[in-house]
Write a protein that holds these residues in place. Structure first.
Motif, PDB file in Angstrom:
ATOM      1  N   LEU A  93      54.464  46.292 -50.496  1.00 45.79           N
ATOM      2  CA  LEU A  93      55.035  47.650 -50.574  1.00 45.79           C
ATOM      3  C   LEU A  93      56.191  47.747 -49.566  1.00 45.79           C
ATOM      4  CD1 LEU A  93      54.312  50.514 -51.921  1.00 45.79           C
ATOM      5  CD2 LEU A  93      53.373  51.082 -49.679  1.00 45.79           C
ATOM      6  N   SER A  94      57.246  48.439 -49.936  1.00 50.44           N
ATOM      7  CA  SER A  94      58.341  48.599 -48.976  1.00 50.44           C
ATOM      8  C   SER A  94      57.954  49.660 -47.948  1.00 50.44           C
ATOM      9  CB  SER A  94      59.634  48.998 -49.687  1.00 50.44           C
ATOM     10  OG  SER A  94      59.562  50.347 -50.091  1.00 50.44           O
ATOM     11  N   CYS A  95      58.508  49.515 -46.760  1.00 50.39           N
ATOM     12  CA  CYS A  95      58.224  50.484 -45.689  1.00 50.39           C
ATOM     13  C   CYS A  95      58.738  51.866 -46.074  1.00 50.39           C
ATOM     14  CB  CYS A  95      58.859  50.018 -44.393  1.00 50.39           C
ATOM     15  SG  CYS A  95      58.034  48.594 -43.686  1.00 50.39           S
ATOM     16  N   ARG A  96      59.854  51.878 -46.829  1.00 47.06           N
ATOM     17  CA  ARG A  96      60.425  53.154 -47.256  1.00 47.06           C
ATOM     18  C   ARG A  96      59.473  53.861 -48.230  1.00 47.06           C
ATOM     19  NH1 ARG A  96      66.294  52.531 -49.674  1.00 47.06           N
ATOM     20  NH2 ARG A  96      66.322  51.030 -47.977  1.00 47.06           N
ATOM     21  N   GLU A  97      58.862  53.068 -49.115  1.00 45.97           N
ATOM     22  CA  GLU A  97      57.925  53.637 -50.088  1.00 45.97           C
ATOM     23  C   GLU A  97      56.668  54.170 -49.368  1.00 45.97           C
ATOM     24  OE1 GLU A  97      56.772  55.118 -53.506  1.00 45.97           O
ATOM     25  OE2 GLU A  97      58.719  54.144 -53.223  1.00 45.97           O
ATOM     26  N   ALA A  98      56.212  53.414 -48.372  1.00 46.06           N
ATOM     27  CA  ALA A  98      55.041  53.860 -47.600  1.00 46.06           C
ATOM     28  C   ALA A  98      55.346  55.203 -46.935  1.00 46.06           C
ATOM     29  CB  ALA A  98      54.677  52.811 -46.551  1.00 46.06           C
ATOM     30  N   ASP A  99      56.544  55.310 -46.396  1.00 45.08           N
ATOM     31  CA  ASP A  99      56.963  56.565 -45.761  1.00 45.08           C
ATOM     32  C   ASP A  99      57.012  57.684 -46.802  1.00 45.08           C
ATOM     33  OD1 ASP A  99      58.538  57.942 -43.326  1.00 45.08           O
ATOM     34  OD2 ASP A  99      59.565  58.436 -45.199  1.00 45.08           O
ATOM     35  N   ARG A 100      57.529  57.344 -47.979  1.00 42.41           N
ATOM     36  CA  ARG A 100      57.729  58.370 -49.009  1.00 42.41           C
ATOM     37  C   ARG A 100      56.392  58.988 -49.459  1.00 42.41           C
ATOM     38  NH1 ARG A 100      60.794  55.830 -53.475  1.00 42.41           N
ATOM     39  NH2 ARG A 100      62.470  55.777 -51.952  1.00 42.41           N
ATOM     40  N   GLY A 121      59.537  59.491 -38.481  1.00 43.69           N
ATOM     41  CA  GLY A 121      59.098  58.458 -39.416  1.00 43.69           C
ATOM     42  C   GLY A 121      57.582  58.448 -39.557  1.00 43.69           C
ATOM     43  N   THR A 122      57.101  57.775 -40.609  1.00 37.47           N
ATOM     44  CA  THR A 122      55.662  57.739 -40.875  1.00 37.47           C
ATOM     45  C   THR A 122      54.928  56.745 -39.991  1.00 37.47           C
ATOM     46  OG1 THR A 122      55.812  58.575 -43.128  1.00 37.47           O
ATOM     47  CG2 THR A 122      53.987  57.071 -42.674  1.00 37.47           C
ATOM     48  N   ALA A 134      46.663  59.538 -48.009  1.00 40.25           N
ATOM     49  CA  ALA A 134      47.429  58.996 -49.140  1.00 40.25           C
ATOM     50  C   ALA A 134      48.262  57.799 -48.674  1.00 40.25           C
ATOM     51  CB  ALA A 134      48.330  60.076 -49.730  1.00 40.25           C
ATOM     52  N   GLY A 135      48.857  57.911 -47.489  1.00 38.96           N
ATOM     53  CA  GLY A 135      49.630  56.792 -46.938  1.00 38.96           C
ATOM     54  C   GLY A 135      48.746  55.575 -46.727  1.00 38.96           C
ATOM     55  N   CYS A 136      47.594  55.785 -46.107  1.00 42.15           N
ATOM     56  CA  CYS A 136      46.659  54.673 -45.857  1.00 42.15           C
ATOM     57  C   CYS A 136      46.234  54.018 -47.173  1.00 42.15           C
ATOM     58  CB  CYS A 136      45.410  55.167 -45.117  1.00 42.15           C
ATOM     59  SG  CYS A 136      45.722  55.588 -43.388  1.00 42.15           S
ATOM     60  N   ASN A 137      46.006  54.840 -48.196  1.00 39.97           N
ATOM     61  CA  ASN A 137      45.546  54.301 -49.486  1.00 39.97           C
ATOM     62  C   ASN A 137      46.636  53.522 -50.217  1.00 39.97           C
ATOM     63  OD1 ASN A 137      43.045  55.420 -49.075  1.00 39.97           O
ATOM     64  ND2 ASN A 137      43.436  57.251 -50.314  1.00 39.97           N
ATOM     65  N   ALA A 138      47.896  53.870 -49.951  1.00 37.51           N
ATOM     66  CA  ALA A 138      49.005  53.240 -50.686  1.00 37.51           C
ATOM     67  C   ALA A 138      49.429  51.909 -50.075  1.00 37.51           C
ATOM     68  CB  ALA A 138      50.205  54.191 -50.707  1.00 37.51           C
ATOM     69  N   ILE A 139      49.219  51.769 -48.780  1.00 42.80           N
ATOM     70  CA  ILE A 139      49.785  50.613 -48.072  1.00 42.80           C
ATOM     71  C   ILE A 139      49.059  49.316 -48.410  1.00 42.80           C
ATOM     72  CG2 ILE A 139      50.044  49.606 -45.749  1.00 42.80           C
ATOM     73  CD1 ILE A 139      50.832  52.463 -44.818  1.00 42.80           C
TER      74      ILE A 139
END
Ligand SMILES: [Mn+2]
Length: 352
Positions: A258-265, A283-284, A249-254
Motif C-alpha cells: 500500500l502506498s503511504c499516501r493511500e494509508a493517509d487517505r 500527517g497520519t 480504518a487506517g490500521c485495517n487498511a495498512i
C-alpha cells in the motif's frame, strides 16, 4: 553490521557514488553500534573508515577490522584525512552537514559533491529482528506506563505533575531514555497537537491526551491515547468515536504494497466525510526506530510504499481550537497481510 554496510555500498553503486561521508548520528549508530559525540564515517567501494578522537578511540578500536579506525586530533581531521586519501568527489548527507563543514570541505579538499541524503534512512526503514525486538520492548514499557496513568490521573493534579509521573514510570521500568519530551495536555489544551505539559490543573470533564514513548537499546516507541476525566459531553464523545473509527480504518487498511499516501487517505477521508477534515492538519503517521520520526512518512505528499518490517505509527487526530482535541496513535509492524499492532492499550474511550 557487515550486512548493513553492504546495503549502503549497493545503494552507492546504483547512484554512482564512490565515496560517502556519513555524518548523521543515527546513521552512524546504525552502521557501527557505536555511540559518540565525535564521529565521522567514510565509506568507499573498498574501505570503511571511522574517525574519532581520544575519548572514544578505545571503544572504537573494537570495530576493526570492519572499520579502519582513525584517531583524530588537532593535526589530523576529517579534512586532512580526505585530502590525503585523494577522494575528489564526495557524497554527503546534505541535511546533516553544517555550512562551516561544507566550506572547509570545499576549500581545497573536495572538488565536487553529490547527494547521499536518504541512502541510510531508506535502508533503516526496514527493521531486522533485533531492531523489532528492541522496539517491542520499548512499547511494552509504554503500555505499562499508560496502564499506570489510568490509576494515577485524578482531578487536582497539574499536567506537569502527571507528565513527570509517566516519565519516572518509564525510566524506572527499563527504559534507557524517553523517545521525546512527553506530551500531556488536558481540557482546552488538547486542541494543541504538540502542546507541552503546563501548570494547568486536571479537571472533571477534561480530555487528557498523552503522547509518549521510551527507548530501549536506542530504539524508540511512540503511542498516544486520549482519556476523559469524570463525565464528557455528547460532542466530545462523537469526536472521539470519529477519531477512533478513522484510526481503526487506517490500521485495517495498512499492509505491505500500500502506498503511504493511500494509508493517509483512508484516515483523512473518514474524518473529512464527517465534516471535520479541516481539524486534521497533520500527517497520519511516520516510521519509528533509532529516531522517533524517520522514513517512511504517511501523509498526502508521500511517494513511499509500505514494505514488510517497516515500523510505523497510525495517528489521526481532530483538534478544535479553544474547545478540545483527540488523537489516538498506535505503533505497528507492517506485514504482507496487515499489521502487527504493538500497542496493547485499549482504544475504546476510557472515562476515569
Ligand atoms: Mn508519533
Amino acid at each position: 553490521m557487515q550486512n548493513r554496510i553492504n546495503k549502503v555500498k549497493e545503494s552507492m553503486k546504483a547512484k554512482g557514488i564512490g565515496a560517502f561521508l556519513i555524518s548523521k548520528p543515527e546513521n552512524q549508530v546504525y552502521l557501527t553500534g557505536f555511540h559518540s559525540s565525535n564521529c565521522q564515517i567514510v565509506i568507499t567501494e573498498d574501505e570503511n573508515y571511522l574517525l574519532t578522537d581520544f575519548r572514544y578511540i578505545e571503544a572504537a578500536a573494537e570495530l576493526a577490522p570492519l572499520y579502519n579506525v582513525v584517531l583524530t586530533d588537532h593535526s589530523i581531521t576529517i579534512y586532512t584525512f580526505l585530502k590525503q586519501s585523494g577522494i575528489e568527489k564526495l557524497a554527503i548527507e546534505e541535511e546533516h552537514l553544517s555550512y562551516s563543514e561544507y566550506k572547509q570541505l570545499s576549500e581545497g579538499v573536495i572538488c565536487s559533491f553529490q547527494s547521499g541524503g536518504g541512502i541510510v534512512e531508506t535502508i533503516r526503514a526496514i527493521k531486522d529482528e533485533s531492531e523489532l525486538d528492541a522496539i517491542m520492548k520499548a512499547q511494552q514499557i509504554a503500555d505499562l506506563g499508560f496502564c499506570h496513568m489510568l490509576d494515577y490521573l485524578k482531578p487536582g493534579l497539574t499536567e506537569k505533575e502527571a507528565a513527570f509521573e509517566l516519565e519516572m514510570f518509564l525510566r524506572s521500568h527499563g527504559a534507557d531514555a524517553l523517545s521525546f519530551d512527553t506530551i500531556l495536555v488536558s481540557g482546552v489544551r488538547t486542541s494543541l497537537p504538540h502542546g507541552t505539559p503546563s501548570p494547568k490543573i486536571l479537571e472533571k470533564g477534561d480530555f487528557i491526551t498523552m503522547d509518549f514513548g521510551c527507548a530501549v537499546d536506542g530504539y524508540r516507541s511512540d503511542m498516544t491515547r486520549t482519556v476523559a476525566l469524570g463525565s464528557i459531553s455528547a460532542e466530545q464523545r462523537n469526536v472521539y468515536d470519529i477519531v477512533m473509527r478513522a484510526q481503526t480504518a487506517g490500521c485495517n487498511a495498512i499492509r505491505s504494497g500500500l502506498s503511504c499516501r493511500e494509508a493517509d487517505r483512508v484516515c483523512r477521508d473518514y474524518i473529512a466525510d464527517e465534516g471535520l477534515g479541516v481539524f486534521f492538519g497533520h500527517g497520519t503517521g511516520h516510521g519509528v526506530g533509532l529516531e522517533v520520526h524517520e522514513a517512511p512518512t504517511l501523509n498526502t505528499k508521500s511517494d513511499e510504499i509500505l514494505k514488510e518490517n517497516m515500523v510505523i505509527t497510525v495517528e489521526p487526530g481532530i483538534y478544535m481550537p479553544k474547545k478540545f482535541g483527540v488523537r489516538i496513535e498506535d505503533l505497528a509492524i507492517v506485514t504482507a497481510s496487515g499489521i502487527i499492532n504493538l500497542v496493547k492499550s485499549d482504544k475504546e474511550l476510557i472515562i476515569l
